[in-house]
Design an enzyme around this catalytic site. Structure first.
Site, PDB file in Angstrom:
ATOM      1  N   LYS A  35     -31.089  54.358  -1.957  1.00  0.00           N
ATOM      2  CA  LYS A  35     -31.058  55.786  -2.287  1.00  0.00           C
ATOM      3  C   LYS A  35     -30.521  56.902  -1.316  1.00  0.00           C
ATOM      4  O   LYS A  35     -29.991  57.986  -1.726  1.00  0.00           O
ATOM      5  CB  LYS A  35     -32.163  56.126  -3.109  1.00  0.00           C
ATOM      6  CG  LYS A  35     -32.734  55.173  -4.316  1.00  0.00           C
ATOM      7  CD  LYS A  35     -32.319  55.833  -5.567  1.00  0.00           C
ATOM      8  CE  LYS A  35     -32.009  54.971  -6.781  1.00  0.00           C
ATOM      9  NZ  LYS A  35     -33.408  54.465  -7.197  1.00  0.00           N
ATOM     10  N   ASP A  50     -35.311  47.617   5.950  1.00  0.00           N
ATOM     11  CA  ASP A  50     -36.268  47.457   4.695  1.00  0.00           C
ATOM     12  C   ASP A  50     -37.648  47.698   5.399  1.00  0.00           C
ATOM     13  O   ASP A  50     -38.045  47.004   6.289  1.00  0.00           O
ATOM     14  CB  ASP A  50     -36.007  46.439   4.059  1.00  0.00           C
ATOM     15  CG  ASP A  50     -36.248  46.516   2.491  1.00  0.00           C
ATOM     16  OD1 ASP A  50     -35.394  46.642   1.660  1.00  0.00           O
ATOM     17  OD2 ASP A  50     -37.494  46.479   2.210  1.00  0.00           O
ATOM     18  N   SER A  76     -39.245  56.185  -7.010  1.00  0.00           N
ATOM     19  CA  SER A  76     -39.913  57.459  -7.111  1.00  0.00           C
ATOM     20  C   SER A  76     -39.457  58.211  -8.631  1.00  0.00           C
ATOM     21  O   SER A  76     -39.912  59.207  -8.956  1.00  0.00           O
ATOM     22  CB  SER A  76     -39.796  58.547  -6.124  1.00  0.00           C
ATOM     23  OG  SER A  76     -38.421  58.910  -6.197  1.00  0.00           O
ATOM     24  N   TYR A 140     -45.336  54.571 -11.654  1.00  0.00           N
ATOM     25  CA  TYR A 140     -44.837  55.091 -10.694  1.00  0.00           C
ATOM     26  C   TYR A 140     -46.104  55.827  -9.833  1.00  0.00           C
ATOM     27  O   TYR A 140     -46.542  55.409  -8.594  1.00  0.00           O
ATOM     28  CB  TYR A 140     -43.847  56.391 -10.863  1.00  0.00           C
ATOM     29  CG  TYR A 140     -43.649  57.430  -9.583  1.00  0.00           C
ATOM     30  CD1 TYR A 140     -43.471  56.833  -8.367  1.00  0.00           C
ATOM     31  CD2 TYR A 140     -43.835  58.511  -9.764  1.00  0.00           C
ATOM     32  CE1 TYR A 140     -43.604  57.773  -7.078  1.00  0.00           C
ATOM     33  CE2 TYR A 140     -43.738  59.482  -8.611  1.00  0.00           C
ATOM     34  CZ  TYR A 140     -43.458  59.118  -7.105  1.00  0.00           C
ATOM     35  OH  TYR A 140     -43.372  59.871  -5.972  1.00  0.00           O
ATOM     36  N   LEU A 189     -35.065  68.030 -13.007  1.00  0.00           N
ATOM     37  CA  LEU A 189     -34.622  69.045 -13.748  1.00  0.00           C
ATOM     38  C   LEU A 189     -33.917  69.963 -13.057  1.00  0.00           C
ATOM     39  O   LEU A 189     -32.861  70.483 -13.593  1.00  0.00           O
ATOM     40  CB  LEU A 189     -35.910  69.666 -14.242  1.00  0.00           C
ATOM     41  CG  LEU A 189     -36.000  70.995 -14.892  1.00  0.00           C
ATOM     42  CD1 LEU A 189     -35.150  70.448 -16.599  1.00  0.00           C
ATOM     43  CD2 LEU A 189     -37.312  71.512 -15.398  1.00  0.00           C
ATOM     44  N   GLY A 283     -44.453  58.628 -20.337  1.00  0.00           N
ATOM     45  CA  GLY A 283     -45.186  58.565 -18.771  1.00  0.00           C
ATOM     46  C   GLY A 283     -45.377  60.226 -18.460  1.00  0.00           C
ATOM     47  O   GLY A 283     -45.859  60.128 -17.399  1.00  0.00           O
TER      48      GLY A 283
HETATM   49  N1  UDP Z   1     -37.128  67.010 -17.522  1.00  0.00           N
HETATM   50  C1  UDP Z   1     -36.270  67.344 -18.792  1.00  0.00           C
HETATM   51  N2  UDP Z   1     -35.043  67.267 -18.938  1.00  0.00           N
HETATM   52  C2  UDP Z   1     -34.270  66.464 -17.771  1.00  0.00           C
HETATM   53  C3  UDP Z   1     -35.139  66.304 -16.564  1.00  0.00           C
HETATM   54  C4  UDP Z   1     -36.406  66.502 -16.595  1.00  0.00           C
HETATM   55  O1  UDP Z   1     -36.803  68.192 -19.453  1.00  0.00           O
HETATM   56  O2  UDP Z   1     -33.207  66.173 -18.010  1.00  0.00           O
HETATM   57  C5  UDP Z   1     -38.465  67.466 -17.605  1.00  0.00           C
HETATM   58  C6  UDP Z   1     -39.402  66.405 -17.280  1.00  0.00           C
HETATM   59  O3  UDP Z   1     -39.770  65.895 -18.515  1.00  0.00           O
HETATM   60  C7  UDP Z   1     -40.539  66.927 -16.395  1.00  0.00           C
HETATM   61  C8  UDP Z   1     -39.893  68.018 -15.678  1.00  0.00           C
HETATM   62  O4  UDP Z   1     -38.512  68.434 -16.489  1.00  0.00           O
HETATM   63  O5  UDP Z   1     -41.480  67.623 -17.437  1.00  0.00           O
HETATM   64  C9  UDP Z   1     -39.565  67.724 -14.473  1.00  0.00           C
HETATM   65  O6  UDP Z   1     -39.071  66.371 -14.301  1.00  0.00           O
HETATM   66  P1  UDP Z   1     -38.422  65.940 -13.053  1.00  0.00           P
HETATM   67  O7  UDP Z   1     -37.758  64.626 -13.397  1.00  0.00           O
HETATM   68  O8  UDP Z   1     -37.637  66.790 -12.427  1.00  0.00           O
HETATM   69  O9  UDP Z   1     -39.536  65.745 -12.042  1.00  0.00           O
HETATM   70  P2  UDP Z   1     -40.822  64.570 -12.251  1.00  0.00           P
HETATM   71  O10 UDP Z   1     -41.957  65.512 -12.906  1.00  0.00           O
HETATM   72  O11 UDP Z   1     -40.544  63.649 -13.081  1.00  0.00           O
HETATM   73  O12 UDP Z   1     -41.261  64.293 -10.936  1.00  0.00           O
END
Ligand code: UDP
Length: 328
Positions: A35, A50, A76, A140, A189, A283
């Site tokens: 990654k 690793d 993650s 996770y 997001l 989740g």
């Molecule tokens: N989220 C969303 N659409 C996306 C990606 C994330 O609505 O395409 C929402 C997700 O459900 C969470 C928040 O944005 O409530 C943050 O998600 P992200 O994956 O950025 O971080 P995480 O909380 O998983 O560490």
């Protein structure tokens, strides 16, 4: 200090390495580059390997006279962890334990561990203090918690002292624009909102609008990645000064809904973001907001980029200058 940073080519790892280098620590990065990005590691040695390879770890510890480890290497992603728990138990727990064993056997007994707010699960109290019950709602969080618990027993039995940092939502990029966030595929997001604003993706899907939150979308606490990086430096200094093992939350203490993040991103980019409403992501708890008083009081940590718009501005600077991430 002579430091090993596992996962130092990843997003939070590479920003921490940058911060450590400015404090004149001697850093070796170990990353399997599944990654991470070679180009994210600037000016320090990168070992391609690793964390499950105990022989390699012991060689690095000996060769570089390593005094402490900062352990980022892990899987993650909340959604992926629900679909592929075996990968998460293998990468985060099995390999994590191999690393703890190699540390103890090599007499390296200081560790800063990259953990997550996902260990708490659905909060019973907000902001969430460190003593909040831990009941992860996804593999996770469960796998991070499993290693946290192992560390507690390793401390008692073998004197392995640690600082566990439970991050809320890491966001933003190096304010100088040297490095930033580059995941493939991108699932987070803020980068997805920016990609959508510039038309790299047709729309952003909002995962669930029926949560028990003010606007129905999930609330999260977005913390700037450089503020996270500084916390690792402070934690290492505390351990070097003899501090006992501790667990710290890291967030800004402000919750923003998905729709609020999108609005802030629109303001930063100056363009509307196309959204579509979709189902909840399995989740995901409704709201996660940090109580970070403990690390402020005990280690003197203060966020420099507490404002969401500032956080998104740094992300935007990186994204707009590196539309193809590190490959460009
Ligand atoms: N989220 C969303 N659409 C996306 C990606 C994330 O609505 O395409 C929402 C997700 O459900 C969470 C928040 O944005 O409530 C943050 O998600 P992200 O994956 O950025 O971080 P995480 O909380 O998983 O560490």
């Amino acid at each position: 200090m002579n430091l090993l940073v596992t996962g130092g080519a990843g997003y939070i790892g590479s920003h921490t390495v940058l911060e450590l280098a400015t404090r004149e620590h001697r850093v070796v990065v170990l990353d399997n580059l599944t990654k991470g990005h070679r180009a994210a590691v600037r000016g320090v040695e990168l070992v391609h390997g690793d964390t499950g390879d105990t022989g390699l770890l012991k060689d690095i510890f000996r060769k570089h006279n390593i005094e402490a480890v900062v352990h980022f290497a892990a899987s993650s992603l909340v959604g992926e962890s629900v679909r592929q728990p075996a990968d998460y138990y293998h990468n985060n727990v099995v390999k994590g334990l191999a690393m703890l064993d190699a540390m103890v056997e090599s007499d390296v007994r200081r560790l800063v561990f990259s953990s997550t707010a996902a260990v708490y699960g659905e909060p019973v109290e907000i902001p969430i203090p460190e003593e909040h019950p831990t009941a992860p709602t996804n593999p996770y969080g469960a796998t991070k918690l499993a290693l946290e618990e192992a560390m507690r027993w390793y401390d008692q039995a073998y004197g392995l002292r640690y600082a566990t940092l439970r991050y809320f939502n890491a966001a933003g990029a190096d304010p100088a624009g040297e490095i930033g966030e580059d995941h493939d595929p991108e699932t987070h997001l803020i980068p997805l909102a920016l990609n959508s604003a510039v038309g790299l993706i047709p729309h952003l899907e909002v995962f669930g609008a029926d949560y028990p939150t003010p606007d129905g979308t999930c609330v999260r606490d977005y913390i700037h990645v450089s503020d996270l990086a500084v916390a690792h430096v402070l934690a290492l200094d505390a351990l070097a000064g003899g501090a006992a093992s501790s667990v710290y939350n890291l967030g800004n203490g402000n919750g923003y809904s998905v729709l609020e993040v999108i609005k802030a991103a629109e303001e930063v980019v100056g363009k509307p973001i196309n959204i579509k409403y979709g189902p909840r992501r399995p989740g995901d708890p409704a709201a996660l907001v940090a109580g970070s008083r403990k690390i402020m009081d005990e280690l003197g940590w203060r966020p420099r980029f507490a404002d969401l718009k500032t956080v998104i501005e740094t992300a935007w600077r990186w994204h707009s200058s590196h539309p193809a991430g590190f490959d460009k």
